[in-house]
Design a protein around this motif. Structure first.
Motif, PDB file in Angstrom:
ATOM      1  N   ASP A 117      73.309 -16.970 -18.719  1.00  0.00           N
ATOM      2  CA  ASP A 117      71.888 -17.305 -18.680  1.00  0.00           C
ATOM      3  C   ASP A 117      71.233 -16.502 -17.560  1.00  0.00           C
ATOM      4  O   ASP A 117      71.700 -16.543 -16.414  1.00  0.00           O
ATOM      5  CB  ASP A 117      71.733 -18.809 -18.429  1.00  0.00           C
ATOM      6  CG  ASP A 117      70.338 -19.302 -18.751  1.00  0.00           C
ATOM      7  OD1 ASP A 117      69.638 -18.646 -19.551  1.00  0.00           O
ATOM      8  OD2 ASP A 117      69.943 -20.347 -18.199  1.00  0.00           O
ATOM      9  N   PHE A 118      70.182 -15.772 -17.909  1.00  0.00           N
ATOM     10  CA  PHE A 118      69.464 -14.984 -16.905  1.00  0.00           C
ATOM     11  C   PHE A 118      68.267 -15.768 -16.361  1.00  0.00           C
ATOM     12  O   PHE A 118      68.096 -16.964 -16.665  1.00  0.00           O
ATOM     13  CB  PHE A 118      69.048 -13.623 -17.493  1.00  0.00           C
ATOM     14  CG  PHE A 118      70.216 -12.687 -17.634  1.00  0.00           C
ATOM     15  CD1 PHE A 118      70.620 -11.906 -16.564  1.00  0.00           C
ATOM     16  CD2 PHE A 118      70.930 -12.612 -18.821  1.00  0.00           C
ATOM     17  CE1 PHE A 118      71.711 -11.064 -16.674  1.00  0.00           C
ATOM     18  CE2 PHE A 118      72.017 -11.761 -18.938  1.00  0.00           C
ATOM     19  CZ  PHE A 118      72.403 -10.985 -17.866  1.00  0.00           C
ATOM     20  N   TYR A 119      67.445 -15.109 -15.613  1.00  0.00           N
ATOM     21  CA  TYR A 119      66.378 -15.752 -14.817  1.00  0.00           C
ATOM     22  C   TYR A 119      65.297 -14.696 -14.687  1.00  0.00           C
ATOM     23  O   TYR A 119      64.898 -14.334 -13.602  1.00  0.00           O
ATOM     24  CB  TYR A 119      67.040 -16.099 -13.473  1.00  0.00           C
ATOM     25  CG  TYR A 119      66.286 -16.912 -12.466  1.00  0.00           C
ATOM     26  CD1 TYR A 119      65.768 -18.170 -12.786  1.00  0.00           C
ATOM     27  CD2 TYR A 119      66.172 -16.467 -11.149  1.00  0.00           C
ATOM     28  CE1 TYR A 119      65.139 -18.934 -11.815  1.00  0.00           C
ATOM     29  CE2 TYR A 119      65.548 -17.220 -10.178  1.00  0.00           C
ATOM     30  CZ  TYR A 119      65.029 -18.461 -10.518  1.00  0.00           C
ATOM     31  OH  TYR A 119      64.422 -19.239  -9.553  1.00  0.00           O
ATOM     32  N   SER A 120      64.842 -14.196 -15.861  1.00  0.00           N
ATOM     33  CA  SER A 120      64.155 -12.909 -15.894  1.00  0.00           C
ATOM     34  C   SER A 120      62.642 -12.971 -15.989  1.00  0.00           C
ATOM     35  O   SER A 120      61.977 -11.948 -16.079  1.00  0.00           O
ATOM     36  CB  SER A 120      64.709 -12.058 -17.049  1.00  0.00           C
ATOM     37  OG  SER A 120      66.030 -11.647 -16.760  1.00  0.00           O
ATOM     38  N   SER A 121      62.063 -14.178 -15.990  1.00  0.00           N
ATOM     39  CA  SER A 121      60.607 -14.297 -15.966  1.00  0.00           C
ATOM     40  C   SER A 121      60.147 -14.407 -14.519  1.00  0.00           C
ATOM     41  O   SER A 121      60.529 -15.327 -13.793  1.00  0.00           O
ATOM     42  CB  SER A 121      60.161 -15.541 -16.740  1.00  0.00           C
ATOM     43  OG  SER A 121      58.865 -15.944 -16.317  1.00  0.00           O
ATOM     44  N   ARG A 122      59.294 -13.480 -14.119  1.00  0.00           N
ATOM     45  CA  ARG A 122      58.801 -13.504 -12.735  1.00  0.00           C
ATOM     46  C   ARG A 122      57.952 -14.748 -12.477  1.00  0.00           C
ATOM     47  O   ARG A 122      58.030 -15.354 -11.407  1.00  0.00           O
ATOM     48  CB  ARG A 122      57.996 -12.230 -12.474  1.00  0.00           C
ATOM     49  CG  ARG A 122      57.565 -12.089 -11.045  1.00  0.00           C
ATOM     50  CD  ARG A 122      57.006 -10.710 -10.794  1.00  0.00           C
ATOM     51  NE  ARG A 122      56.699 -10.538  -9.389  1.00  0.00           N
ATOM     52  CZ  ARG A 122      56.505  -9.353  -8.821  1.00  0.00           C
ATOM     53  NH1 ARG A 122      56.565  -8.253  -9.546  1.00  0.00           N
ATOM     54  NH2 ARG A 122      56.231  -9.263  -7.535  1.00  0.00           N
ATOM     55  N   ASP A 123      57.159 -15.129 -13.470  1.00  0.00           N
ATOM     56  CA  ASP A 123      56.338 -16.332 -13.284  1.00  0.00           C
ATOM     57  C   ASP A 123      57.222 -17.571 -13.132  1.00  0.00           C
ATOM     58  O   ASP A 123      56.998 -18.408 -12.253  1.00  0.00           O
ATOM     59  CB  ASP A 123      55.370 -16.494 -14.464  1.00  0.00           C
ATOM     60  CG  ASP A 123      54.279 -15.431 -14.454  1.00  0.00           C
ATOM     61  OD1 ASP A 123      53.514 -15.391 -13.479  1.00  0.00           O
ATOM     62  OD2 ASP A 123      54.215 -14.637 -15.408  1.00  0.00           O
TER      63      ASP A 123
END
Lengths: 401, 401
Positions: A117-123
């Motif tokens: 699982d990534f964490y790729s939304s800056r918001d």
């Protein structure tokens, strides 16, 4: 491109899409199918009738064998299916293999190998950073340099529709940790990709290798217990706050169906290290839609994601980690800059301080027992045809005692 | 208990042990075997000869089918093997199924479902906390309340002997992150348990359920790139610093062979929450031994581990996460209080500031290309008989370019 199948107006399952899944009919054996309109085309049936090449791929309980066959096979199969569904001369022989979706029991489409699982939304990272670490910079110092990710539990990835039992666990209290059902049960609306072709241990897969290894995309709901997560996650990351369930959509949208949706991702500054650079634009013009008990509460825009799928794949393998067929890599929560574009309740309600006011008069800080969440997504296809991802749904059951 | 097999003096593979593995001989098909002295007993061969009950468990490439059969089958099989190996009347029919270990190609003993790595040594957590977070309390606030753990990459668990390619990745520098081969390649000497009998989603497994679900223990070397890990691990935990390789021993020591090794774990203060309490003592009197290029550099004592295996299992499932056959849960680095009891180089050399001086005159801060690490372990068996875990070895290859 016209199909002789009667595809309802606005269906996301036109002939430009052809997503793959696994279904069974009235207790029969599972088989691979493709969604078209409100039907499933039975690929095992087509193969048995001599209409489709099959090397043991379609009379199967998972897509893994077909996914491992590689891009030339995926392309040839898609071309053949397109010809069968658009050529009126095939109708008579193909139509008997169309099953109403309402008669199809949809299964987990593939056996999940590893789940990342990534964490790729800056918001999202900014919003959540403010809540979890109020006294620090919201974006960690590494965030703009690499797509942060971690391994989740592959064994608890479940198909859409599986009920989710509210998890118990430890959470912080003023008198030390206490045990009980989570009081902050949340969702995370995500989009994941699944690996078809494996890679060898010790051999990184560059961003340019994305199309050769990745079969397609699914919708993901990464259920999260925020109170369990907040107490456990330092220093080694989320564990029980996530591992109780991750739901995925029954349909895998193939890469070929998403060509028209490709778009430039947001500019990356600082420029990433060379192994993370990508020649092709792999942002996706894909809009999610989150419903809580039938009320739409958010429209997260996937095109705003900072890190793209090929960058995630290249990062996850740059240390030589091997890929296996069925590896699922999810984007992390998709959140846009606006309030009604956030992909999880902790953001939508600012950790419960600003509950959602639903049109039925109820309020929600976090999920309550009996709540049903439905996530859908639509990408833009050729000529504006909608490319649907189907849906991923789940209803919360009370904690077991 | 006396066996008619000629077991060499000091062998850890006496008849009190009978660890399970998977082997093949001269390119033949894989099969399940049990180590005895310097031989492997071919269980598929015994079954074919009508000497052992087999429901498809032994002519197999993994232990998974046998492990899933459950405790009554494990017990009956062990009793039968013990009878065959101790009764002189069986010697004539059993001896043809003994293969010299030197002729056996040992495989990964089971397909790994999910891989969880804990962090259960107080000495290790304290030492590493001081190095990674020099300005904070070394033990995180949650450490004494729950066995911290996270998911690792199941797809890169490899059998002993597999070479380990030095991973590349991002690490911190004064001028921002740089990319290249890890300069801080390390080991972690651990002991893991493997799940045989699965559990249902939503149903926690209590500490008392440990014997019904867990098949046995293996040795683990959780290779780690400390510079990659230090830069990436906040906030979501280790990822590429660990996911390039995890080596396990070819032999799985069954729980029944470890009864005499059970001992009281260190006292736990504060008392854990009820779901983590355990009626039986599940410390294990088990001593590891780490060799670097043939020189013994540490003797980590497993009995000092703060959190026990049944506590780890109960914690990992208390949120309802399901278990699958082949789930591997490792202890985390085993370190004792003394300097020569530490289970990884970052502790043994204080992050390289105090390199090891090897007897051959070489010094090591971290691993260099060509280095070979061997980890062994021995538990105390009935009447003091040693229960050996075999070994887990690996040699470092240069980074690929």
């Amino acid at each position: 491109m016209e199909t002789w199948v009667d595809v309802p107006e606005g269906s996301g399952f036109g002939v430009e899409n052809l997503p793959y899944g696994v279904f069974s009919r009235r207790g029969g054996p599972p088989r691979v199918g493709v969604a078209i309109g409100d039907r499933v085309l039975d690929l095992a049936g087509l193969a048995e009738a001599g209409l489709l090449t099959d090397r043991g791929w379609f009379a199967a309980g998972t897509l893994n064998s077909f996914m491992s066959a590689g891009r030339p096979v995926w392309q040839a199969t898609r071309e053949r299916l397109t010809a069968l569904l658009t050529g009126p001369e095939h109708r008579g022989r193909v139509e008997p293999h169309l099953v109403p979706l309402s008669d199809a029991d949809l299964r987990l489409p593939f056996d999940v190998a590893d789940y990342v699982d990534f964490y790729s939304s800056r918001d999202h990272a900014t919003n959540v950073g403010r809540i979890f670490r109020p006294n620090a910079e919201p974006l960690p110092p590494n965030w703009l340099h690499l797509p942060i990710g971690y391994h989740g539990r592959a064994g608890t990835v479940v198909p859409s529709g599986t009920p989710v039992v509210r998890p118990c666990g430890q959470r912080r209290s003023e008198d030390g940790p206490v045990f009980g059902p989570s009081l902050k049960l949340d969702i995370e609306a995500e989009v994941g990709f699944v690996v078809g072709v494996p890679s060898a241990l010790g051999q990184p897969v560059p961003t340019a290798g994305f199309r050769d290894h990745v079969f397609g995309f699914v919708l993901v709901n990464d259920w999260s217990a925020r109170d369990i997560q907040a107490w456990e996650y330092q220093p080694l990351g989320p564990f029980l706050g996530k591992s109780f369930a991750t739901s995925i959509s029954p349909w895998v949208v193939p890469l070929a169906a998403l060509e028209s949706a490709r778009t430039a991702p947001p500019p990356q500054d600082p420029e990433p290290l060379p192994y993370l650079r990508c020649d092709e634009p792999w942002g996706l013009d894909l809009t999610l839609r989150i419903e809580l008990n039938g009320h739409v509460v958010s429209h997260p825009p996937f095109a705003t994601m900072y890190w793209t799928a090929p960058q995630q794949l290249a990062h996850a393998t740059v240390n030589g980690a091997a890929l296996r067929t069925g590896d699922l890599m999810a984007s992390g929560t998709v959140s846009g800059p606006e309030r009604d574009q956030r992909g999880c309740l902790i953001e939508l309600t600012r950790d419960g301080r600003e509950p959602l006011e639903l049109p039925d008069g109820r309020r929600r800080a976090y999920l309550e027992d009996g709540d049903t969440v439905r996530i859908q997504a639509t990408a833009s296809g050729p000529g504006g045809a909608p490319i649907g991802f189907g849906e991923v749904t789940g209803t919360v059951l009370p904690a077991s005692r």
